[in-house]
Every structure is written in structure tokens, then in C-alpha cells.
Design a protein around this motif. Sequence first.
Motif, short mmCIF file in Angstrom:
data_model
loop_
_atom_site.label_atom_id
_atom_site.label_comp_id
_atom_site.label_asym_id
_atom_site.label_seq_id
_atom_site.Cartn_x
_atom_site.Cartn_y
_atom_site.Cartn_z
N SER A 141 0.94 -1.16 -0.08
CA SER A 141 0.04 0.00 -0.14
C SER A 141 0.98 1.34 0.06
CB SER A 141 -0.88 0.09 1.30
OG SER A 141 -0.22 0.01 2.24
N MET A 142 0.37 2.26 -0.43
CA MET A 142 1.01 3.53 -0.71
C MET A 142 1.74 3.78 0.58
SD MET A 142 1.22 6.93 0.01
CE MET A 142 -0.55 7.67 0.12
N GLY A 165 -6.29 -0.44 1.58
CA GLY A 165 -7.50 -1.06 1.36
C GLY A 165 -7.16 -2.40 0.57
N TRP A 166 -7.66 -3.41 1.26
CA TRP A 166 -7.04 -4.82 0.71
C TRP A 166 -7.60 -5.21 -0.78
CZ3 TRP A 166 -2.94 -6.91 2.83
CH2 TRP A 166 -2.57 -8.17 2.36
N SER A 185 -0.02 -1.55 7.96
CA SER A 185 -1.11 -1.77 9.22
C SER A 185 -0.91 -3.41 9.49
CB SER A 185 -2.35 -1.26 8.60
OG SER A 185 -2.65 -2.06 7.44
N PHE A 186 -0.14 -3.71 9.31
CA PHE A 186 0.22 -5.29 9.90
C PHE A 186 -0.43 -6.43 9.22
CE2 PHE A 186 1.50 -2.48 13.35
CZ PHE A 186 2.49 -3.16 13.93
N GLY A 187 -0.90 -5.99 7.87
CA GLY A 187 -1.38 -6.90 6.99
C GLY A 187 -0.26 -7.66 5.98
N THR A 188 -0.25 -9.00 6.01
CA THR A 188 0.46 -9.57 4.92
C THR A 188 -0.04 -10.58 4.26
OG1 THR A 188 2.15 -9.26 6.94
CG2 THR A 188 2.98 -10.10 4.67
#
Length: 379
Positions: A141-142, A165-166, A185-188
Motif C-alpha cells: 500500500s502507498m 484497502g485490501w 498496518s500489519f496485514g501480509t
Amino acid sequence: MKHIFDFGAIKSLLSRPDFSFCYDALHGVAGIYAQKIFVDELSADPSFLLNCVPKEDFGGGHPDPNLTYAKELVHRMGLGKTDPIEEIPEFGAAADGDADRNMVLGKRFFVTPSDSVAIIAANAVGAIPYFEGGLKGVARSMPTSAALDVVAKALNLKFFEVPTGWKFFGNLMDAGMCSVCGEESFGTGSDHIREKDGIWAVLAWLSILAHRNSQAPSGGKLVTVEDIVRVHWATYGRHFYTRYDYENVDAGAAKELMAYLVSLQSSLSDINRIIKDVNPDVPSVVKGDEFEYKDPVDGSVSKHQGIRFLFEDGSRLVFRLSGTGSEGATIRLYIEQYQSHTSKIGIESQVALAPLVEIALKLSKMEEFTGRSSPTVIT
Ligand SMILES: O=P(O)(O)OC[C@H]1O[C@H](O)[C@H](O)[C@@H](O)[C@@H]1O
């Protein structure tokens, strides 16, 4: 997961007497998967599991896998204010309530989510059987740091920078253009399910640890999370990174601050005059813009995705309004600096970033607009 990862290799790592692990599900649903995958399948010691019984009220805590809310894990990993009584585990990880996000820690060591996705991408082909044939592409994400960009460039991978935004990653993965992606934001995640996957991320890290240790001389010292990150920085350079969140700000004030930044970003001379007045040693801004994205799959255009100030040395300041805050407005300020000099790579992140933080607060007139002299959360 058995088709994606080499469970045998992970099992050998987990059985090493010098390897220990702590997995904190923060009383969310990840606990069920952790018991089944880590303990039942991979024979991890059950004592590695922390808060792995799901509770309707998350045990009274806030199930957010970050340094503020995963307090017990942070303490156990030696990152708290006081040292833990028991021995610090080699590897720590946490999940959020629905197990789609993750935080990765080493002994007394925090891996930023931006570094985590870059390190997974850099090691994926050698360490994870699912990626044996190569990566179709990578995306971030940016506001996520450019650590992934450097890996993509070095490995000649297709690279995408998408808005927060996923769904933007989902489009790329559906079209077969991206294998690994992640966010600050801790999403992988990866294209195995085209979603963020907190358990997958932990298995990816265990695979990298297993792979690196299988390459190390047998009987030698364990290659740790910190070793892996430091070797990564030495190879690709380090992106110092921090995020300041101003939660529950008056919505009108937040809008005014953003409008002010939109007008400021178009005048490089005004921006650089302010910067030089605050700190003449900080490099100049060479570009200011409002991030806009044209989806390469469906052609849709997303505007107003955050205001960026790009510096001549590759540093960035990004301001955006959160889309998920629950009360008032949440302003997020992302601060990033690239460093490739080996002698400067090891300094403390908040020290390295202090001059840019000062510039960001002055440029945005943060206190003037919001009345806040400090952020609610610093990550
Ligand atoms: O920064 P925010 O707008 O609060 O968004 C935080 C996160 O929210 C959701 O989880 C989205 O799926 C993510 O893509 C996003 O990063």
C-alpha cells in the motif's frame, strides 16, 4: 498450509533446543489455528501459545497486534519497560481478533510490517515451496515503506503501489499479477487465498528461519530474526519508519488540516522554505502530490488517497485520514527515511527519524489544527 510450506523443515526448527517461540492470539480466533497447526501438526511445545483460548470479550484486551496492545507478548519478548522473569523466546508473533493481521518480533527486536513483507518477498523462492517457480509480482500500500520496492528492483519483480484497502491487492492477485503483498498496518498476504492471513505470515517467517538455519553450519549458533533483518538491511539498505496516529480528532479540524496540506503540496518553494527554517540539514522536497491510483485490472481510478511529500534522498512524509477510525477522525502521519550506509543502518529508529518528525509537525501545523501536542499512538 501443508501444500504451501515445508512442514518438515519447520518442525525441525521448532525441535531445536535453542529455538523458542511465543504466539499470542490475543484471545481471538487465531488460537484455534495455532493449537492445530503449531502444536498438533508441527509439534511445538504447547507452552509457546499465549492467550490462545478465544473469548467473546478478548479477555478484556484489545486484539490489535501492535506494540501498544499486544502488551504481554511485547513484555515476554523483552521489549517492555522491564525485563521478563523467564527466558526471552527467539521468535514472537501475534494475531488480531480475526487472525488476518500479524506482528512479528525477535528477541528484544521489532520487525516493522513494511520490512516483514520485503523480507518475505526476498526469501520466498528459496524458503517457501509454494513460490518455488518464482513470484508473479509484489505489491504494497502507498503508505507502507519502500523496503519492498528495493527488493522488487533487485530481483526484477513486477511491483505495484496501491491505495490503502485490501481490495486493490485482490484485483492484482485475481489477475495473476501479484504473489506477495503487505501493508504497514500489519496485514501480509499472498495469492493462496488473496486475503491477509496472519497465520500464513507466521509460517512464512518460520520457513525463512528454518531455511536460513538449514544453510548455517550444523551445530552452530541459531540464525535469529534479528540476524535475518540485519542481513536484509545490509543487502538492500534500511527504511527507517514510524507512524503517528491522531485518533478521535474533531472531524472539521482534520478536514481543514488535509485541505491545508493539499494547497501546500503544490508549492515546492513554500515547502522548502519551511523546511530550511526548521532544519537546514534536512534535504529538500522534490515532489508533493495527492496519491491517485489507476487500477491496471479494471481501469478504475481512486483519487485523494493521501498527501505525499517526497524528499531528494528518498525520504517520504505521508498524511492521510483513516477509513476505519470509529470516533471523530483519525489522522495518520507516516514518516520514512532510507539509509544504505552500513555505518548508519543500526541506529535507533526514533533517533534517525527525529528531524523528519519535527518537519512533518511544522509543515502540517498539526498542533495548530488539531490542538494535539502528541499523537495517540506511535508505531
Ligand atoms: O489506515 P486505515 O484507513 O484505518 O486502514 C487500515 C486497514 O483497514 C483494513 O484492515 C483494510 O483492509 C486495510 O487495507 C487497511 O490498511
